[in-house]
Scaffold this active site. Structure first.
Site, PDB file in Angstrom:
ATOM      1  N   SER A 242       5.456   7.485  14.732  1.00 64.11           N
ATOM      2  CA  SER A 242       5.289   8.627  15.631  1.00 64.11           C
ATOM      3  C   SER A 242       3.816   9.026  15.686  1.00 64.11           C
ATOM      4  O   SER A 242       3.009   8.597  14.855  1.00 64.11           O
ATOM      5  CB  SER A 242       6.126   9.826  15.168  1.00 64.11           C
ATOM      6  OG  SER A 242       5.674  10.294  13.903  1.00 64.11           O
TER       7      SER A 242
ATOM      8  N   ASP B  53       6.972   3.644   7.149  1.00 62.11           N
ATOM      9  CA  ASP B  53       7.331   5.034   7.437  1.00 62.11           C
ATOM     10  C   ASP B  53       8.611   5.369   6.675  1.00 62.11           C
ATOM     11  O   ASP B  53       9.270   4.475   6.129  1.00 62.11           O
ATOM     12  CB  ASP B  53       7.524   5.241   8.938  1.00 62.11           C
ATOM     13  CG  ASP B  53       7.094   6.633   9.404  1.00 62.11           C
ATOM     14  OD1 ASP B  53       7.460   7.611   8.708  1.00 62.11           O
ATOM     15  OD2 ASP B  53       6.422   6.750  10.447  1.00 62.11           O
TER      16      ASP B  53
ATOM     17  N   ASP C 233       8.529   5.400   1.040  1.00 65.55           N
ATOM     18  CA  ASP C 233       7.769   6.622   0.786  1.00 65.55           C
ATOM     19  C   ASP C 233       6.353   6.228   0.383  1.00 65.55           C
ATOM     20  O   ASP C 233       6.162   5.502  -0.599  1.00 65.55           O
ATOM     21  CB  ASP C 233       8.456   7.406  -0.346  1.00 65.55           C
ATOM     22  CG  ASP C 233       7.803   8.752  -0.614  1.00 65.55           C
ATOM     23  OD1 ASP C 233       6.632   8.943  -0.257  1.00 65.55           O
ATOM     24  OD2 ASP C 233       8.481   9.614  -1.218  1.00 65.55           O
TER      25      ASP C 233
ATOM     26  N   TYR D  92      -3.559  21.385   2.538  1.00 67.22           N
ATOM     27  CA  TYR D  92      -3.899  20.391   3.558  1.00 67.22           C
ATOM     28  C   TYR D  92      -5.397  20.082   3.538  1.00 67.22           C
ATOM     29  O   TYR D  92      -5.797  18.910   3.560  1.00 67.22           O
ATOM     30  CB  TYR D  92      -3.477  20.918   4.932  1.00 67.22           C
ATOM     31  CG  TYR D  92      -3.655  19.924   6.057  1.00 67.22           C
ATOM     32  CD1 TYR D  92      -2.870  18.788   6.129  1.00 67.22           C
ATOM     33  CD2 TYR D  92      -4.600  20.139   7.061  1.00 67.22           C
ATOM     34  CE1 TYR D  92      -3.012  17.876   7.161  1.00 67.22           C
ATOM     35  CE2 TYR D  92      -4.760  19.238   8.099  1.00 67.22           C
ATOM     36  CZ  TYR D  92      -3.965  18.107   8.146  1.00 67.22           C
ATOM     37  OH  TYR D  92      -4.123  17.205   9.171  1.00 67.22           O
TER      38      TYR D  92
END
Length: 256
Positions: A15, A36, A62, A162
Site C-alpha cells: 500500500s 508486508d 513482520d 515517530y
C-alpha cells in the site's frame, strides 16, 4: 542501474508509498518481492501485490522479526540477484510525552521504534549481506533505500515516538553508506513531507486541503508516484550515496 534480470525487495509494499515503489521497480524489469503483514479477514495485501504483475511476489511477515527479512531476501535471490531493497514499512502512533492519561507509555514508544527503525535495520542487514555476493553492475553491487520523514527534523507535538524512529533512520544512513562502500553498496534515505497515504486518506477533506496548502510548491500533497520516481532516480544515479533527501516541496512544519 539497469534492473532487468535483477530482484528487488520493498517492505510495506502492499500500500501507499511502498506499493508505488514496487510498481515502478516492476515496470523497470525487476522481480519484486513485497514484504508486508500477512493478510487477515479484512485485508487483501497479497492481491494488491499480485495486481502489480507476474513478477511481483508477496511474502507475509513482520518486519520486526529478522527471520521475515531473511525470508524476503531468500525469495528474491531465488529469482535473481538482489540489487535494490526499499524499506517503506512503518507506523505512526501519536502520543505526547505527557498526555491526558499521563506519561507516554514506553511500550507504545518502543513498538514504533521496533517497526520503523528496527524493521529498517533488519532489511538493510539481510539485503546487504546478499548483495555483497553480486557482481558489479555499473559501479554498484546493490542499493539500500530507506524511508525517514520530515518529522525527523521538524517533529510536531505528539510525534515523540515517530520523530525519534525516523530520526534514527536518517542517522543510520551515513554510517551504513561508509561501511558498505567497501563492497560497492550504496545507502540513501528519502524523507517525505506531506504525502497522500492510507493514513492521510482517513482525514476529513477539510483537513487534507489544509495540509496540502502548507506545502509552498507544488501546493498539494505529495503523491506516491513522486516517491517512486525518487526511488528510481536514486538507483540510476551512482553519486547519490550516504544522503537523506527531503522530498517535501519546501514545507517546514510548525510545532502543531
Amino acid at each position: 542501474m539497469d534492473l532487468s534480470g535483477t530482484s528487488a525487495i520493498v517492505s510495506g509494499g502492499a500500500s501507499g508509498l511502498g506499493l508505488a515503489a514496487a510498481t515502478r521497480l516492476h515496470a523497470a524489469g525487476a522481480e519484486v518481492v513485497v514484504l508486508d503483514r500477512p493478510d487477515d479477514a479484512s485485508s487483501t495485501r497479497a492481491q494488491q501485490v499480485a495486481a502489480i504483475g507476474e513478477r511481483a511476489h508477496f511474502v507475509g511477515g513482520d518486519v520486526t522479526d529478522p527471520s521475515a527479512a531473511a525470508a524476503a531476501v531468500e525469495a528474491a535471490t531465488d529469482r535473481a540477484p538482489l540489487r535494490a531493497a526499499v524499506s517503506c514499512a512503518g507506523v505512526a502512533s501519536p502520543g505526547k510525552l505527557v498526555g491526558r492519561r499521563g506519561a507516554l507509555d514506553s511500550e507504545t514508544f518502543m513498538h514504533v521504534l521496533a517497526v520503523n527503525t528496527g524493521g529498517t535495520m533488519n532489511l538493510m542487514a539481510h539485503a546487504a549481506e546478499a548483495m555483497q555476493a553480486n557482481e558489479l553492475r555499473g559501479e554498484d553491487r546493490g542499493v539500500l533505500i530507506n524511508t525517514a520523514s520530515i518529522a525527523a527534523f521538524e517533529g510536531q507535538i505528539g510525534q515523540i515516538a515517530y520523530s525519534a524512529s525516523k530520526g534514527a533512520v536518517a542517522s543510520m544512513t551515513l554510517p551504513a553508506a561508509r561501511e558498505l562502500a567497501a563492497t560497492q553498496i550504496r545507502v540513501v534515505t528519502i524523507a517525505p513531507g506531506l504525502f497522500e497515504t492510507p493514513m492521510m486518506a482517513g482525514l476529513p477533506e477539510e483537513a487534507r486541503t489544509s495540509l496540502a496548502e502548507k506545502t509552498p510548491h507544488p501546493a498539494r500533497l505529495g503523491r506516491p508516484e513522486d516517491y517512486a520516481l525518487t526511488v528510481e532516480q536514486i538507483l540510476t544515479n551512482p553519486m547519490l550515496n550516504g544522503e537523506v533527501i527531503r522530498l517535501d516541496g519546501a514545507v517546514r512544519m510548525e510545532p502543531r
